[in-house]
Design a protein around this motif. Sequence first.
Motif, PDB file in Angstrom:
ATOM      1  N   ASP A 134      35.130  50.120  43.508  1.00  0.00           N
ATOM      2  CA  ASP A 134      33.517  50.346  43.230  1.00  0.00           C
ATOM      3  C   ASP A 134      32.742  50.389  44.570  1.00  0.00           C
ATOM      4  O   ASP A 134      31.682  49.697  44.649  1.00  0.00           O
ATOM      5  CB  ASP A 134      33.274  48.765  42.439  1.00  0.00           C
ATOM      6  N   LYS A 135      33.549  50.890  45.704  1.00  0.00           N
ATOM      7  CA  LYS A 135      32.894  51.145  47.018  1.00  0.00           C
ATOM      8  C   LYS A 135      32.813  49.665  47.759  1.00  0.00           C
ATOM      9  O   LYS A 135      32.804  49.720  49.160  1.00  0.00           O
ATOM     10  CB  LYS A 135      31.187  51.503  46.893  1.00  0.00           C
ATOM     11  N   LYS A 136      32.975  48.491  47.114  1.00  0.00           N
ATOM     12  CA  LYS A 136      33.053  47.372  47.917  1.00  0.00           C
ATOM     13  C   LYS A 136      34.298  46.678  47.743  1.00  0.00           C
ATOM     14  O   LYS A 136      34.718  45.780  48.815  1.00  0.00           O
ATOM     15  CB  LYS A 136      31.962  46.092  47.561  1.00  0.00           C
ATOM     16  N   SER A 137      35.117  46.969  46.575  1.00  0.00           N
ATOM     17  CA  SER A 137      36.350  46.554  46.592  1.00  0.00           C
ATOM     18  C   SER A 137      37.501  47.441  46.025  1.00  0.00           C
ATOM     19  O   SER A 137      36.912  48.545  45.421  1.00  0.00           O
ATOM     20  CB  SER A 137      36.424  45.055  45.806  1.00  0.00           C
ATOM     21  N   HIS A 157      51.137  43.331  35.198  1.00  0.00           N
ATOM     22  CA  HIS A 157      52.592  43.511  35.981  1.00  0.00           C
ATOM     23  C   HIS A 157      52.274  43.566  37.403  1.00  0.00           C
ATOM     24  O   HIS A 157      52.764  44.063  38.212  1.00  0.00           O
ATOM     25  CB  HIS A 157      53.363  44.783  35.411  1.00  0.00           C
ATOM     26  N   GLY A 158      51.325  42.842  37.655  1.00  0.00           N
ATOM     27  CA  GLY A 158      51.095  42.475  39.294  1.00  0.00           C
ATOM     28  C   GLY A 158      49.890  43.294  39.910  1.00  0.00           C
ATOM     29  O   GLY A 158      50.088  44.658  39.683  1.00  0.00           O
ATOM     30  N   GLY A 159      48.994  42.720  40.684  1.00  0.00           N
ATOM     31  CA  GLY A 159      48.079  43.657  41.265  1.00  0.00           C
ATOM     32  C   GLY A 159      47.461  42.950  42.474  1.00  0.00           C
ATOM     33  O   GLY A 159      47.603  41.768  42.564  1.00  0.00           O
ATOM     34  N   LYS A 160      46.602  43.783  43.261  1.00  0.00           N
ATOM     35  CA  LYS A 160      45.975  43.315  44.412  1.00  0.00           C
ATOM     36  C   LYS A 160      44.588  43.659  44.409  1.00  0.00           C
ATOM     37  O   LYS A 160      44.123  44.831  44.151  1.00  0.00           O
ATOM     38  CB  LYS A 160      46.835  43.824  45.520  1.00  0.00           C
ATOM     39  N   VAL A 161      43.765  42.999  44.836  1.00  0.00           N
ATOM     40  CA  VAL A 161      42.346  43.268  45.051  1.00  0.00           C
ATOM     41  C   VAL A 161      41.873  43.100  46.546  1.00  0.00           C
ATOM     42  O   VAL A 161      42.227  41.967  47.161  1.00  0.00           O
ATOM     43  CB  VAL A 161      41.286  42.322  44.059  1.00  0.00           C
ATOM     44  N   ILE A 162      41.452  44.018  47.204  1.00  0.00           N
ATOM     45  CA  ILE A 162      41.016  43.890  48.729  1.00  0.00           C
ATOM     46  C   ILE A 162      39.501  44.136  48.724  1.00  0.00           C
ATOM     47  O   ILE A 162      38.861  44.904  48.142  1.00  0.00           O
ATOM     48  CB  ILE A 162      41.705  45.081  49.506  1.00  0.00           C
ATOM     49  N   ASP A 178      30.940  45.364  35.181  1.00  0.00           N
ATOM     50  CA  ASP A 178      29.355  45.071  34.922  1.00  0.00           C
ATOM     51  C   ASP A 178      28.923  44.017  35.786  1.00  0.00           C
ATOM     52  O   ASP A 178      28.055  43.978  36.799  1.00  0.00           O
ATOM     53  CB  ASP A 178      28.842  44.817  33.674  1.00  0.00           C
ATOM     54  N   THR A 179      29.527  42.861  36.015  1.00  0.00           N
ATOM     55  CA  THR A 179      29.404  41.610  36.654  1.00  0.00           C
ATOM     56  C   THR A 179      30.056  41.522  37.938  1.00  0.00           C
ATOM     57  O   THR A 179      29.776  40.691  38.842  1.00  0.00           O
ATOM     58  CB  THR A 179      29.767  40.395  35.662  1.00  0.00           C
ATOM     59  N   LYS A 180      30.980  42.383  38.340  1.00  0.00           N
ATOM     60  CA  LYS A 180      31.854  42.561  39.475  1.00  0.00           C
ATOM     61  C   LYS A 180      32.864  41.340  39.431  1.00  0.00           C
ATOM     62  O   LYS A 180      33.209  40.901  40.683  1.00  0.00           O
ATOM     63  CB  LYS A 180      30.944  42.684  40.683  1.00  0.00           C
ATOM     64  N   THR A 206      33.514  40.081  43.490  1.00  0.00           N
ATOM     65  CA  THR A 206      33.737  41.078  44.447  1.00  0.00           C
ATOM     66  C   THR A 206      32.366  41.436  45.046  1.00  0.00           C
ATOM     67  O   THR A 206      32.453  41.705  46.150  1.00  0.00           O
ATOM     68  CB  THR A 206      34.358  42.378  43.873  1.00  0.00           C
ATOM     69  N   GLN A 207      31.256  41.083  44.462  1.00  0.00           N
ATOM     70  CA  GLN A 207      29.902  41.546  44.971  1.00  0.00           C
ATOM     71  C   GLN A 207      29.518  40.235  45.873  1.00  0.00           C
ATOM     72  O   GLN A 207      29.089  40.099  46.897  1.00  0.00           O
ATOM     73  CB  GLN A 207      29.019  41.848  44.033  1.00  0.00           C
ATOM     74  N   THR A 208      29.178  38.857  45.054  1.00  0.00           N
ATOM     75  CA  THR A 208      28.736  37.795  45.683  1.00  0.00           C
ATOM     76  C   THR A 208      29.818  37.251  46.655  1.00  0.00           C
ATOM     77  O   THR A 208      29.735  36.284  47.649  1.00  0.00           O
ATOM     78  CB  THR A 208      28.495  36.869  44.809  1.00  0.00           C
TER      79      THR A 208
END
Length: 547
Positions: A134-137, A157-162, A178-180, A206-208
């Motif tokens: 979403d351009k930020k994460s 089944h496993g995931g990663k957020v950067i 909607d709320t990030k 991810t936004q705040t």
Amino acid sequence: MRKRRVTIIFFCRLLIALFFILIKTDLAAQQIITQPKADDTTRIIQIIQGKSLREKTIDDSTTIQTIAGNVILKEAFTTFSCDSASINRRTNVLEAFGNIHINQSDSIHTYSQYLKYLGKERVAYLERNVKMTDKKSTLLTSGFEYNLATGIGQYTHGGKVINGKTVLTSEEGVYYSDTKDVYFRTNVHLTDPKYDIKNDSLLYNTQTQIATFISPTYIKSENGGDIYTTEGTYDLKSGKAFFGKRSIIKDSTRTYVADTQAFDEASGIAQLEGNAIIKDSVNGYTIIGNQIFLNLKTNSFLATRKPVLIFKGEGTDSTFIAADTLFSGIERRDSLQLADSLVLDTLKTTTTVNTSSDTAVRYFQAFHHVRIFNDSLQAVCDSLYYSSLDSTFRLFDKPVLFNSNSQISGDTIYLFTKNRKAERLYAFYNAMVINKANEQMYNQIGSRTLNGYFVNGSLDYIRAKGTPAESVFYPQDKDSAYIGMNRSKGDVIDIYFVDKEVNKVKFINDVDGTLYPLRQTPEDQKKLKGFDWQDKRRPKSRFELFE
């Protein structure tokens, strides 16, 4: 000849028919279909582009369209691109293969190698090398279910957020576009330049960039501190944190526990509320209070709402100090300042300190209704100052010190300690020591100053000096029977104790006194001026200080 002409005409007509069929097919693959209105409840998957298009009729109501080569599809404000795709027009189900890209209103972009999209429900199932941004994460996972209508996606089944320098991994996760917000579950791990966080469930925006802790959580800071919490939030951008439910925070020297705790990394200010405890294992003290403010940059704290300071002694022999307000801070002194502070003309103490340059000296202050309890010694006053420089308690404003059956008072009292045990006292101006022999007899000495010495926590010897020093003393014979009352005065009076009782009184210089038989003792001679037995002020147990 005529027959040949007819054959040629038929053949030409056939070629023309085939030509128009091919043109129609190619146009069908390339044409832009008018999109439905925004308020149309029926969403149609439109074919925008494709190198080839085929249609296969399954039955009277089912037709499958297959598109291949640089495929572009569209549904309302969402665009799909892929290598190839098939569309079931009856069910409005899309399957896409290879280099899939979903562009949702140019705000959320999703990539994968396989897609199954249910057009009626607007639910996408993505597999293999799934990526959402979403351009930020950015979210990376092997399989992802995403509802375009609600903006909610999940992986199992496993995931990663950067998110910038912050990386979160977990076995399961739910994303709310909607709320990030991202809700991570099972083996959650957040890494950040300042902190390493592990738990079983975590909310992250991810936004705040605010992490919310909703399960038992372990946090390791870059400075070596540890945090154990089950409830709280941490703002990775501002460095502000809040912890509830008796969270435990540890650094290199201290442990912090409270019902709620708030920290601000930028200012270094922290606030602990509700049965707060700060335990300093290195310096051997504990502070307890219902409200404690800290300045981590200046290494100071202020405790209110029934605070208690505890100095740990040997075994269970600790010293407890209660007051309306307790404060502690750090003074930095060079070797000259330390040397000057030790030259106390009236005290002449032999305290040994570290006189290396720039030495940190911790001090404590207590204000109003000060009470001190130790198994061997108790005290009360209105304000107190204690410094680790000389291990001396300075008691101000109507101080009274109690030791066994003895009471020492004065305008000001200094109590010198060694290894957290009373070693010496100094009371000056209107100083008085009272030793209770029984309910009717009180040994008393009043003077300008009193210097007392302790052995194993009990008074052993006191010297009174004044202008002059006065005493009321009840001497005993060899059988411990009282023989009378001695009212005397002199320049110096020495008092010796045995088994916590006055054993001997010695007068030095300009002695003047009278020994009265017990039955002939004048009432007005039984008490020195300023006599006040203040046993009611005396703390009887450590538990009184917590009431």
